[in-house]
Design a protein around this motif. Structure first.
Motif, PDB file in Angstrom:
ATOM      1  N   UNK A  19       0.849  -1.190   0.000  1.00 57.95           N
ATOM      2  CA  UNK A  19       0.000   0.000   0.000  1.00 57.95           C
ATOM      3  C   UNK A  19       0.884   1.239   0.000  1.00 57.95           C
ATOM      4  N   UNK A  20       0.558   2.176  -0.859  1.00 62.68           N
ATOM      5  CA  UNK A  20       1.282   3.444  -0.890  1.00 62.68           C
ATOM      6  C   UNK A  20       0.702   4.329   0.210  1.00 62.68           C
ATOM      7  N   UNK A  21       1.218   4.130   1.413  1.00 67.58           N
ATOM      8  CA  UNK A  21       0.760   4.869   2.592  1.00 67.58           C
ATOM      9  C   UNK A  21       1.776   4.653   3.704  1.00 67.58           C
ATOM     10  N   UNK A  22       1.750   5.522   4.693  1.00 65.45           N
ATOM     11  CA  UNK A  22       2.650   5.382   5.840  1.00 65.45           C
ATOM     12  C   UNK A  22       2.130   4.289   6.775  1.00 65.45           C
ATOM     13  N   UNK A  23       3.017   3.737   7.598  1.00 69.35           N
ATOM     14  CA  UNK A  23       2.553   2.766   8.597  1.00 69.35           C
ATOM     15  C   UNK A  23       1.464   3.351   9.502  1.00 69.35           C
ATOM     16  N   UNK A  25      -0.852   5.613   8.779  1.00 73.24           N
ATOM     17  CA  UNK A  25      -2.155   5.655   8.099  1.00 73.24           C
ATOM     18  C   UNK A  25      -2.771   4.269   8.007  1.00 73.24           C
ATOM     19  N   UNK A  26      -1.941   3.269   7.724  1.00 72.50           N
ATOM     20  CA  UNK A  26      -2.447   1.893   7.654  1.00 72.50           C
ATOM     21  C   UNK A  26      -2.936   1.452   9.026  1.00 72.50           C
ATOM     22  N   UNK A  27      -2.155   1.735  10.055  1.00 75.27           N
ATOM     23  CA  UNK A  27      -2.534   1.394  11.430  1.00 75.27           C
ATOM     24  C   UNK A  27      -3.881   2.028  11.782  1.00 75.27           C
ATOM     25  N   UNK A  28      -4.028   3.313  11.482  1.00 71.53           N
ATOM     26  CA  UNK A  28      -5.289   4.004  11.784  1.00 71.53           C
ATOM     27  C   UNK A  28      -6.448   3.375  11.011  1.00 71.53           C
ATOM     28  N   UNK A  29      -6.208   3.009   9.755  1.00 73.11           N
ATOM     29  CA  UNK A  29      -7.270   2.407   8.947  1.00 73.11           C
ATOM     30  C   UNK A  29      -7.731   1.074   9.519  1.00 73.11           C
ATOM     31  N   UNK A  88       2.123  -0.273  18.079  1.00 77.74           N
ATOM     32  CA  UNK A  88       1.758   0.676  17.029  1.00 77.74           C
ATOM     33  C   UNK A  88       3.004   1.333  16.411  1.00 77.74           C
ATOM     34  N   UNK A  89       3.036   1.596  15.155  1.00 73.80           N
ATOM     35  CA  UNK A  89       2.095   1.220  14.113  1.00 73.80           C
ATOM     36  C   UNK A  89       2.562   0.006  13.320  1.00 73.80           C
ATOM     37  N   UNK A  90       3.138  -0.970  13.969  1.00 67.37           N
ATOM     38  CA  UNK A  90       3.775  -2.073  13.252  1.00 67.37           C
ATOM     39  C   UNK A  90       3.117  -3.441  13.415  1.00 67.37           C
TER      40      UNK A  90
END
Length: 175
Positions: A19-23, A25-29, A88-90
């Motif tokens: 995913x083209x996103x930061x960790x 942003x993915x964590x929040x999603x 978070x966020x890993x």
């Protein structure tokens, strides 16, 4: 002869998406109901992000209306579990049980692990790996494997595809 590949696929399912996103942003999603209610089945998922914290997802009105129109009920809480590990966020490890169907609700809790890593060769891209350990839960394993291309029942591959689409384009599949 037993096909161990099939048996393993039923008891441990692994899904990866880049995913083209930061960790973050993915964590929040994944963990924020404001985000996780915007993709896949759009059922808000709530986490107490500490070891031993609770997890649950709630049915949407659309789910309840669909169920009523088709002659069955949906409980208010459609998924539940417990947070086992949180970094978070890993990394997030939790138990997970689907309550929407009496067969899956009767099965034991399964274990779900989210791992978010920076892609080593692509700056700004992260690899999200979801591992679902489904020992003793064959109905849940079949459901999350996603055998229905129509959307409902698309399983983890469908959920993660919609998550990726939302994070990269700002719109989900329903848009």
């Amino acid at each position: 002869m037993t096909d161990t590949t099939t048996a393993t696929a039923l008891t441990t399912q692994v899904y990866r998406v880049w995913i083209k996103a930061t960790p973050e942003r993915i964590w929040a999603a994944i963990t924020d109901p404001e985000w996780n209610s915007r993709y896949a089945y759009q059922a808000p998922s709530h986490y107490e992000l500490s070891k031993g914290g609770s997890f649950h997802a709630t049915a949407t009105q659309e789910m309840k209306d669909f169920a009523a129109a088709n002659g069955f009920g949906v409980p208010d809480t459609i998924l539940d579990g417990e947070v086992l590990e949180v970094d978070p966020p890993r990394r997030l490890v939790q138990t997970w049980r689907m309550l929407m169907d009496p067969t899956t609700a009767a099965e034991p809790f399964t274990t779900l692990t989210y791992e978010i890593e920076d892609a080593k060769t692509q700056p700004g891209v992260c690899k999200l790996t979801v591992t679902h350990e489904l020992t003793g839960a064959p109905a849940t394993a079949a459901m999350v494997a996603g055998t229905d291309d129509g959307g409902a029942g698309g399983g983890w591959a469908w959920i993660l595809s919609d998550l990726k689409t939302l994070l990269e384009t700002g719109q989900n599949f329903a848009a």
